[in-house]
Motif scaffolding. Structure first.
Motif, mmCIF file in Angstrom:
data_model
loop_
_atom_site.group_PDB
_atom_site.id
_atom_site.type_symbol
_atom_site.label_atom_id
_atom_site.label_comp_id
_atom_site.label_asym_id
_atom_site.label_seq_id
_atom_site.Cartn_x
_atom_site.Cartn_y
_atom_site.Cartn_z
ATOM 1 N N ASN A 107 49.087 -5.486 115.693
ATOM 2 C CA ASN A 107 48.614 -6.861 115.885
ATOM 3 C C ASN A 107 47.412 -6.930 116.843
ATOM 4 O O ASN A 107 47.070 -7.992 117.334
ATOM 5 N N THR A 108 46.753 -5.782 117.082
ATOM 6 C CA THR A 108 45.558 -5.741 117.924
ATOM 7 C C THR A 108 44.311 -5.700 117.049
ATOM 8 O O THR A 108 44.208 -4.874 116.137
ATOM 9 N N THR A 130 38.203 -7.770 121.828
ATOM 10 C CA THR A 130 39.556 -7.357 121.490
ATOM 11 C C THR A 130 40.445 -8.591 121.556
ATOM 12 O O THR A 130 40.174 -9.519 122.326
ATOM 13 N N ARG A 132 44.650 -10.271 120.175
ATOM 14 C CA ARG A 132 46.011 -10.026 119.704
ATOM 15 C C ARG A 132 46.396 -11.112 118.710
ATOM 16 O O ARG A 132 46.208 -12.299 118.984
ATOM 17 N N GLY A 140 41.785 -13.415 122.535
ATOM 18 C CA GLY A 140 41.492 -12.247 123.342
ATOM 19 C C GLY A 140 40.281 -12.430 124.227
ATOM 20 O O GLY A 140 39.879 -13.544 124.544
#
Length: 165
Positions: A107-108, A130, A132, A140
């Motif tokens: 889920n990143t 980045t 989530r 993020g």
């Protein structure tokens, strides 16, 4: 980083393709149309919108980032334009920045924008991000670094999957 402009689904197909890297099971939850925004604090106080679309089963998405500069000149291809005729030669002051790639691992979600000219700093900029994925939201941080060795700028971004039409 932020992220995408409130374009219609019809426009999403005209956005540049974004390379996606990840296992099919990790990419599947991202299928759909996403939109949201980004912002950073500090001196520049940047903000803008984000939009991308991913079709289930494909390994590329379509998306961009719309950034509005504080300076009277757009983010864009760089120097060489006569500043007194900027609007006439370049167009509107908001600039659509291209997402270069997106990597998904579980889920990143992470990625980068293509390098772009930053008129606020007068140098080239590179942004990485980045986030989530939680249900229908990806949230993020992003970081922008500058070729002029100035301090980097950090901020937050958030996109939400739009319901199907």
């Amino acid at each position: 980083m932020t992220l995408l402009s409130a374009l219609t689904m019809g426009c999403a197909a005209n956005l540049p393709p974004v390379a996606l890297h990840g296992r099919p099971a990790d990419l599947e939850p991202l299928a759909g149309a996403w939109s949201g925004e980004y912002s950073s604090g500090g001196v520049l106080g940047r903000s803008g919108s984000i939009m991308f679309t991913l079709v289930a089963g494909e390994t590329q998405a379509h998306g961009d980032v719309m950034m509005t500069p504080l300076a009277p000149h757009p983010y864009g291809p760089g120097p060489g334009i006569n500043p007194s005729r900027w609007e006439e030669q370049i167009g509107p002051t908001s600039e659509s920045l291209t997402i270069r790639f997106v990597r998904v691992d579980g889920n990143t979600v992470s990625g980068a924008l293509d390098p772009y000219w930053d008129p606020d700093r007068g140098c080239w900029a590179t942004t990485t991000f980045t986030g989530r994925l939680v249900e229908t939201t990806i949230a993020g941080e992003f970081r922008t670094t500058f070729s002029a060795r100035e301090r980097s700028v950090e901020g937050r971004w958030r996109v939400t999957r739009r319901p199907p039409r």
